[in-house]
Design an enzyme around this catalytic site. Structure first.
Site, PDB file in Angstrom:
ATOM      1  N   SER A 107       0.977  -1.689   0.587  1.00  0.00           N
ATOM      2  CA  SER A 107       0.257  -0.038   0.325  1.00  0.00           C
ATOM      3  C   SER A 107       0.832   1.196  -0.186  1.00  0.00           C
ATOM      4  O   SER A 107       2.019   1.287   0.375  1.00  0.00           O
ATOM      5  CB  SER A 107      -0.998   0.329   1.178  1.00  0.00           C
ATOM      6  OG  SER A 107      -1.199   1.076   1.245  1.00  0.00           O
ATOM      7  N   TYR A 129      -1.606   5.084  -4.829  1.00  0.00           N
ATOM      8  CA  TYR A 129      -2.912   6.486  -4.528  1.00  0.00           C
ATOM      9  C   TYR A 129      -2.175   8.571  -5.191  1.00  0.00           C
ATOM     10  O   TYR A 129      -1.548   8.114  -4.644  1.00  0.00           O
ATOM     11  CB  TYR A 129      -3.459   6.810  -3.273  1.00  0.00           C
ATOM     12  CG  TYR A 129      -4.556   5.504  -2.835  1.00  0.00           C
ATOM     13  CD1 TYR A 129      -5.704   5.255  -3.488  1.00  0.00           C
ATOM     14  CD2 TYR A 129      -4.112   5.076  -1.279  1.00  0.00           C
ATOM     15  CE1 TYR A 129      -6.488   4.175  -2.613  1.00  0.00           C
ATOM     16  CE2 TYR A 129      -4.936   4.118  -0.333  1.00  0.00           C
ATOM     17  CZ  TYR A 129      -5.689   3.934  -1.221  1.00  0.00           C
ATOM     18  OH  TYR A 129      -6.687   2.987  -1.020  1.00  0.00           O
ATOM     19  N   LYS A 223      -6.965  -0.516 -10.233  1.00  0.00           N
ATOM     20  CA  LYS A 223      -7.609  -1.351  -9.265  1.00  0.00           C
ATOM     21  C   LYS A 223      -9.048  -1.354  -8.679  1.00  0.00           C
ATOM     22  O   LYS A 223      -9.136   0.859  -8.401  1.00  0.00           O
ATOM     23  CB  LYS A 223      -6.754  -1.749  -7.846  1.00  0.00           C
ATOM     24  CG  LYS A 223      -7.389  -1.805  -6.899  1.00  0.00           C
ATOM     25  CD  LYS A 223      -6.776  -2.424  -5.916  1.00  0.00           C
ATOM     26  CE  LYS A 223      -6.959  -3.273  -4.242  1.00  0.00           C
ATOM     27  NZ  LYS A 223      -8.087  -2.479  -3.335  1.00  0.00           N
TER      28      LYS A 223
HETATM   29  C1  LIG Z   1      -7.330  -3.332   6.918  1.00  0.00           C
HETATM   30  C2  LIG Z   1      -6.825  -2.562   5.292  1.00  0.00           C
HETATM   31  C3  LIG Z   1      -7.102  -1.441   4.478  1.00  0.00           C
HETATM   32  C4  LIG Z   1      -7.361  -1.605   2.957  1.00  0.00           C
HETATM   33  N1  LIG Z   1      -5.818  -0.416   2.506  1.00  0.00           N
HETATM   34  C5  LIG Z   1      -5.944  -0.162   0.937  1.00  0.00           C
HETATM   35  C6  LIG Z   1      -5.048   0.586   0.677  1.00  0.00           C
HETATM   36  O1  LIG Z   1      -4.292   1.213   1.059  1.00  0.00           O
HETATM   37  N2  LIG Z   1      -5.071   0.032  -0.813  1.00  0.00           N
HETATM   38  C7  LIG Z   1      -5.848  -0.243  -1.337  1.00  0.00           C
HETATM   39  O2  LIG Z   1      -5.919  -0.226  -3.072  1.00  0.00           O
HETATM   40  N3  LIG Z   1      -6.520  -1.344  -1.217  1.00  0.00           N
HETATM   41  C8  LIG Z   1      -6.656  -1.340   0.513  1.00  0.00           C
HETATM   42  N4  LIG Z   1      -7.208  -2.445   0.761  1.00  0.00           N
HETATM   43  C9  LIG Z   1      -8.166  -3.103   0.192  1.00  0.00           C
HETATM   44  C10 LIG Z   1      -7.898  -4.842   0.041  1.00  0.00           C
HETATM   45  O3  LIG Z   1      -6.394  -4.475  -1.307  1.00  0.00           O
HETATM   46  C11 LIG Z   1      -8.870  -5.419  -0.845  1.00  0.00           C
HETATM   47  O4  LIG Z   1      -9.231  -4.590  -1.875  1.00  0.00           O
HETATM   48  C12 LIG Z   1      -9.616  -6.227  -0.293  1.00  0.00           C
HETATM   49  O5  LIG Z   1      -9.225  -6.312   1.573  1.00  0.00           O
HETATM   50  C13 LIG Z   1      -9.969  -7.451  -0.821  1.00  0.00           C
HETATM   51  O6  LIG Z   1     -11.167  -7.674  -0.180  1.00  0.00           O
HETATM   52  P1  LIG Z   1     -10.985  -8.706   1.028  1.00  0.00           P
HETATM   53  O7  LIG Z   1     -10.659  -7.820   2.415  1.00  0.00           O
HETATM   54  O8  LIG Z   1     -12.681  -9.205   1.319  1.00  0.00           O
HETATM   55  O9  LIG Z   1     -10.233  -9.562   1.071  1.00  0.00           O
HETATM   56  C14 LIG Z   1      -7.536  -2.166   2.639  1.00  0.00           C
HETATM   57  C15 LIG Z   1      -7.937  -3.683   2.698  1.00  0.00           C
HETATM   58  C16 LIG Z   1      -8.493  -3.312   4.314  1.00  0.00           C
HETATM   59  C17 LIG Z   1      -9.156  -4.495   5.246  1.00  0.00           C
END
Ligand SMILES: Cc1cc2nc3c(=O)[nH]c(=O)nc-3n(C[C@H](O)[C@H](O)[C@H](O)COP(=O)(O)O)c2cc1C
Length: 348
Positions: A107, A129, A223
């Protein structure tokens, strides 16, 4: 409903050790949470039409993503604030990923310097981002590329945990090491900039795909796509891959789920680029379904975070191993010896 209790058990173990505000942030969802509720339920509705006459010596879960060989199509989603799950944060995640022969997203909000992540030796893609001050995100992608990132993940939605409330937003956490993020920006990068300079840009144009590619020489995977027309536009603008994602239901409560959005995206761009999917994937059965529907690989988010929080590196490793083992069992059951045998005719 498919539920072997594995992910739920890890989530309970993580909840027991995390401060409430950290657990709340990891588990957080947007709006009324309709999308996240649907997601796993819909993955559970997939039914297979197994093949009877098969001929393979052994099961192989190896595949490739953007030309990079991996031993499993179960990849680690980029997630912020992993330092709140375990002190070694992305270093622990990367070790688990390396040992599983997988790949991880890092991230923008990681607290860990890129060189520490890179030194683990797992292949990683840097998630971008685009910030209000684009000079800052440019500096980050250049540093990630110099440190050895193999591709960029451009996240094209701005996530707000709307109704979940401020108390779980890391900005409002008590001061602690776990609050730290943007570990690859330097103090001097921020001198003289407005306080919102690192917030996500509200004006994202398709040109940014080519700009990022030109700046780093890395392929760009977009994404957060849920529409065929957006996927087409991104690929026409130079994207090498698409991740169909609702951000784990954290973006819009009443969003279409990623499994429902996947077929139209595959139909639109599946012949021109790799398509990946995430959100709500909780078992190797779901992984088999995603691949049979046409995804090249899947990203897993919260289950890995629960593993990391509950038991650090070995917890994350257990998730990758469990999902890959279930994928193998499903492949054996449906008559698919290799990942390329997972084709749409298997879906009833
Ligand atoms: C705690 C947390 C932080 C996340 N931070 C980011 C991030 O910084 N950038 C990003 O593109 N997606 C982020 N995501 C989304 C994840 O990349 C991913 O799309 C998502 O967790 C997938 O769904 P799932 O948790 O049901 O497996 C985050 C998800 C969670 C749970």
């Amino acid at each position: 409903m498919f539920n072997d209790g594995f992910v739920d058990g890890l989530e309970s173990a993580a909840k027991a050790v995390l401060p409430d505000y950290v657990y709340g942030y990891f588990a957080g969802i947007a709006g009324g949470g309709e999308s996240v509720q649907d997601a796993t339920e819909l993955w559970n509705t997939v039914r297979f039409r197994p093949r009877s006459f098969t001929n393979y010596a052994s099961l192989q879960t190896g595949t490739s993503v953007l030309g990079h060989a991996v031993d499993t199509p179960v990849l680690a989603a980029p997630m912020a604030q992993q330092n709140a799950a375990t002190p070694l944060a992305e270093v622990a995640m990367a070790r688990a990923v390396r040992d599983a022969g997988s790949l991880l997203g890092i991230s923008t909000n990681t607290s860990v310097p890129f060189d520490q992540i890179a030194s683990v030796g797992a292949p990683w893609w840097f998630q971008v981002y685009v910030m209000r001050d684009q000079g800052l995100s440019n500096a980050l992608v250049e540093r990630a590329a110099a440190a050895g990132a193999k591709a960029l993940i451009l996240t094209v939605e701005t996530t707000r945990l709307t109704s979940a409330g401020l108390t779980i937003d890391p900005h409002f956490w008590p001061e602690s090491p776990s609050k730290k993020r943007l570990g690859n920006l330097l103090g001097e990068d921020l001198v003289g900039l407005p306080s919102d300079a690192t917030e996500s840009s509200q004006n994202l144009s398709l040109d940014v795909i080519e700009e990022l590619r030109d700046r780093t020489g890395l392929e760009v995977v977009v994404k957060g796509i849920l529409r065929a027309d957006d996927a087409r536009a991104a690929v026409d603008a130079g994207a090498a891959g698409i991740i169909v994602s609702t951000h784990g239901g954290r973006r819009l409560g009443a969003s279409v789920s990623s499994i429902a959005a996947l077929p139209a995206v595959i139909q639109s761009v599946g012949n021109d680029c790799e398509v990946y999917v995430d959100s709500g994937i909780r078992s190797g059965v779901h992984v088999a379904a995603a691949l049979a529907l046409g995804a090249q690989a899947v990203f897993v988010g919260r289950p890995l975070m629960w593993g990391l929080a509950a038991a650090g590196e070995s917890g994350a490793a257990s998730v990758l191993a469990h999902f890959t083992q279930e994928l193998c069992e499903t492949m054996a059951g449906i008559g698919a010896g290799t990942i390329s045998d997972l084709t749409p005719d298997l879906i009833a």
